[in-house]
Design a protein around this motif. Structure first.
Motif, PDB file in Angstrom:
ATOM      1  N   MET A   1      10.640  -2.226  -3.849  1.00  0.00           N
ATOM      2  CA  MET A   1      10.598  -1.028  -3.793  1.00  0.00           C
ATOM      3  C   MET A   1       9.180  -1.020  -4.661  1.00  0.00           C
ATOM      4  N   PRO A   2       8.139  -0.558  -4.000  1.00  0.00           N
ATOM      5  CA  PRO A   2       6.862  -0.177  -4.451  1.00  0.00           C
ATOM      6  C   PRO A   2       6.812   0.579  -5.730  1.00  0.00           C
ATOM      7  N   ILE A   3       5.915   0.106  -6.195  1.00  0.00           N
ATOM      8  CA  ILE A   3       5.757   1.646  -7.677  1.00  0.00           C
ATOM      9  C   ILE A   3       5.572   2.934  -7.112  1.00  0.00           C
ATOM     10  N   ILE A   4       3.947   2.421  -5.902  1.00  0.00           N
ATOM     11  CA  ILE A   4       3.344   3.732  -5.291  1.00  0.00           C
ATOM     12  C   ILE A   4       3.868   3.360  -4.106  1.00  0.00           C
ATOM     13  N   GLU A   5       4.859   4.966  -3.585  1.00  0.00           N
ATOM     14  CA  GLU A   5       5.148   4.919  -2.200  1.00  0.00           C
ATOM     15  C   GLU A   5       3.762   5.446  -1.604  1.00  0.00           C
ATOM     16  N   PHE A   6       3.908   5.193   0.172  1.00  0.00           N
ATOM     17  CA  PHE A   6       2.285   5.740   1.003  1.00  0.00           C
ATOM     18  C   PHE A   6       3.368   5.091   2.089  1.00  0.00           C
ATOM     19  N   SER A   7       2.558   6.565   3.058  1.00  0.00           N
ATOM     20  CA  SER A   7       3.304   6.322   4.521  1.00  0.00           C
ATOM     21  C   SER A   7       2.231   4.970   5.305  1.00  0.00           C
ATOM     22  N   PHE A   8       2.704   4.492   5.616  1.00  0.00           N
ATOM     23  CA  PHE A   8       2.582   3.403   6.861  1.00  0.00           C
ATOM     24  C   PHE A   8       1.131   3.178   7.236  1.00  0.00           C
ATOM     25  N   ILE A   9       0.804   4.561   7.476  1.00  0.00           N
ATOM     26  CA  ILE A   9      -0.808   4.228   7.840  1.00  0.00           C
ATOM     27  C   ILE A   9      -1.501   3.772   7.188  1.00  0.00           C
ATOM     28  N   TRP A  10      -0.708   4.989   5.783  1.00  0.00           N
ATOM     29  CA  TRP A  10      -2.262   4.608   4.174  1.00  0.00           C
ATOM     30  C   TRP A  10      -2.146   3.968   3.602  1.00  0.00           C
ATOM     31  N   ILE A  11      -1.026   3.218   3.683  1.00  0.00           N
ATOM     32  CA  ILE A  11      -0.667   1.431   3.214  1.00  0.00           C
ATOM     33  C   ILE A  11      -1.528   1.081   3.875  1.00  0.00           C
ATOM     34  N   LEU A  12      -1.610   0.607   5.334  1.00  0.00           N
ATOM     35  CA  LEU A  12      -2.219  -0.493   5.957  1.00  0.00           C
ATOM     36  C   LEU A  12      -4.127  -0.355   6.191  1.00  0.00           C
ATOM     37  N   THR A  13      -4.049   0.955   5.223  1.00  0.00           N
ATOM     38  CA  THR A  13      -6.122   1.334   5.105  1.00  0.00           C
ATOM     39  C   THR A  13      -5.981   0.817   3.788  1.00  0.00           C
ATOM     40  N   ILE A  14      -5.169   1.293   3.097  1.00  0.00           N
ATOM     41  CA  ILE A  14      -5.616   0.973   1.140  1.00  0.00           C
ATOM     42  C   ILE A  14      -5.623  -0.474   1.179  1.00  0.00           C
ATOM     43  N   ASP A  15      -4.639  -0.922   2.504  1.00  0.00           N
ATOM     44  CA  ASP A  15      -4.644  -2.610   1.989  1.00  0.00           C
ATOM     45  C   ASP A  15      -5.889  -3.354   2.841  1.00  0.00           C
ATOM     46  N   ILE A  16      -6.399  -2.764   4.447  1.00  0.00           N
ATOM     47  CA  ILE A  16      -7.630  -3.437   4.768  1.00  0.00           C
ATOM     48  C   ILE A  16      -8.886  -2.904   3.537  1.00  0.00           C
ATOM     49  N   ALA A  17      -8.755  -1.843   2.403  1.00  0.00           N
ATOM     50  CA  ALA A  17      -9.660  -1.394   1.689  1.00  0.00           C
ATOM     51  C   ALA A  17     -10.083  -2.507   0.450  1.00  0.00           C
ATOM     52  N   ALA A  18      -8.769  -2.172   0.040  1.00  0.00           N
ATOM     53  CA  ALA A  18      -9.108  -3.107  -1.021  1.00  0.00           C
ATOM     54  C   ALA A  18      -8.665  -5.066  -0.723  1.00  0.00           C
ATOM     55  N   TRP A  19      -8.501  -5.637   0.250  1.00  0.00           N
ATOM     56  CA  TRP A  19      -8.455  -6.262   0.687  1.00  0.00           C
ATOM     57  C   TRP A  19     -10.303  -6.706   0.985  1.00  0.00           C
ATOM     58  N   THR A  20     -11.332  -5.896   1.679  1.00  0.00           N
ATOM     59  CA  THR A  20     -12.731  -5.392   1.712  1.00  0.00           C
ATOM     60  C   THR A  20     -13.102  -5.444   0.508  1.00  0.00           C
ATOM     61  N   LEU A  21     -12.670  -4.580  -0.468  1.00  0.00           N
ATOM     62  CA  LEU A  21     -13.283  -4.272  -1.606  1.00  0.00           C
ATOM     63  C   LEU A  21     -12.833  -5.836  -2.473  1.00  0.00           C
ATOM     64  N   LEU A  22     -12.059  -6.568  -2.940  1.00  0.00           N
ATOM     65  CA  LEU A  22     -11.570  -7.660  -3.317  1.00  0.00           C
ATOM     66  C   LEU A  22     -12.247  -9.001  -2.695  1.00  0.00           C
ATOM     67  N   HIS A  23     -12.642  -9.057  -1.531  1.00  0.00           N
ATOM     68  CA  HIS A  23     -13.462  -9.873  -0.327  1.00  0.00           C
ATOM     69  C   HIS A  23     -15.074  -9.616  -0.916  1.00  0.00           C
ATOM     70  N   LEU A  24     -15.877  -8.647  -1.217  1.00  0.00           N
ATOM     71  CA  LEU A  24     -17.190  -8.684  -0.912  1.00  0.00           C
ATOM     72  C   LEU A  24     -17.490  -7.927  -2.613  1.00  0.00           C
ATOM     73  N   GLY A  25     -16.743  -7.426  -3.673  1.00  0.00           N
ATOM     74  CA  GLY A  25     -17.074  -7.562  -4.964  1.00  0.00           C
ATOM     75  C   GLY A  25     -16.675  -9.268  -6.048  1.00  0.00           C
ATOM     76  N   ILE A  26     -15.444  -9.695  -4.933  1.00  0.00           N
ATOM     77  CA  ILE A  26     -15.714 -10.886  -6.512  1.00  0.00           C
ATOM     78  C   ILE A  26     -16.450 -11.937  -5.473  1.00  0.00           C
ATOM     79  N   SER A  27     -17.283 -12.411  -3.998  1.00  0.00           N
ATOM     80  CA  SER A  27     -18.287 -12.337  -3.962  1.00  0.00           C
ATOM     81  C   SER A  27     -19.681 -12.366  -4.869  1.00  0.00           C
TER      82      SER A  27
END
Length: 168
Positions: A1-27
Motif C-alpha cells: 500500500m503506497p504512502i500517498i494514493e493517487f489515481s492511475f493516470i496521476w501515478i503514471l504522470t508522476i512516474d514519467i515526470a519523476a524519472w525525467t527529472l531524475l535523469h536530467l537532474g543527476i546527469s
C-alpha cells in the motif's frame, strides 16, 4: 500500500515526470562537476581483477555487438563529451575519454537508488517495476563503461610508451 494514493493516470504522470527529472537532474549535476573529480578510479569505478580488464563483459553479454546501438547521453547535453569518433592517436583525447567514462559510470550508478522513492506513491508491484526499470536502463551503460575503460587505458598507455623521452 503506497504512502500517498493517487489515481492511475496521476501515478503514471508522476512516474514519467519523476524519472525525467531524475535523469536530467543527476546527469546535469555530474556534468557540472569538474573533470578532475573523475581523474582517478574509486571503489565504485575501479576495474577489478575478475573483470579481466573488461573482457568478462564481452564473454558474458557479447557487449561489443550491442554497445554502439545504445543512445549516447552526450547528444542530449551540450556539455557532453562526444565519443563517436575515437582519436586513437591523441593521448589527451583518450585521457579525457577515460575521465568521461568514469563520469558516465557514476551517473548511471546514481540513477539506480532513487528508484526506491517510487514506492511512496506506487502500489508495491509498480514500485518493483520502477526498480527493475532503473536496473535495466542503467546496468547496460555501466557495463559499457567497464568494458571500454580498460581498453582505452591500454591504448593511452601504449601512446605514452611510444612518446620519445625528453632528455634532461
Amino acid at each position: 500500500m503506497p504512502i500517498i494514493e493517487f489515481s492511475f493516470i496521476w501515478i503514471l504522470t508522476i512516474d514519467i515526470a519523476a524519472w525525467t527529472l531524475l535523469h536530467l537532474g543527476i546527469s546535469t549535476a555530474l556534468l557540472s562537476l569538474p573533470a578532475d573529480r573523475f581523474t582517478y578510479d574509486t571503489a565504485v569505478t575501479r576495474i577489478h581483477h575478475w573483470e579481466q580488464e573488461g573482457e568478462i563483459w564481452q564473454q558474458i553479454f557479447g557487449i561489443k555487438h550491442w554497445k554502439d546501438r545504445l543512445p549516447d547521453g552526450s547528444s542530449i547535453f551540450r556539455k557532453g563529451f562526444q565519443k563517436k569518433r575515437l582519436s586513437a592517436s591523441s593521448e589527451m583525447y583518450l585521457n579525457q575519454f577515460i575521465v568521461e567514462s568514469r563520469r558516465a559510470e557514476w551517473t548511471h550508478w546514481l540513477l539506480i537508488p532513487p528508484s526506491l522513492i517510487f514506492f511512496l506513491w506506487n502500489p508495491i508491484w509498480a514500485g518493483w517495476i520502477m526498480v527493475i526499470y532503473a536496473l535495466a536502463v542503467n546496468i547496460p551503460f555501466i557495463l559499457i563503461q567497464r568494458y571500454n575503460r580498460p581498453r582505452l587505458q591500454r591504448l593511452a598507455d601504449r601512446i605514452t610508451d611510444v612518446k620519445p623521452k625528453s632528455s634532461s
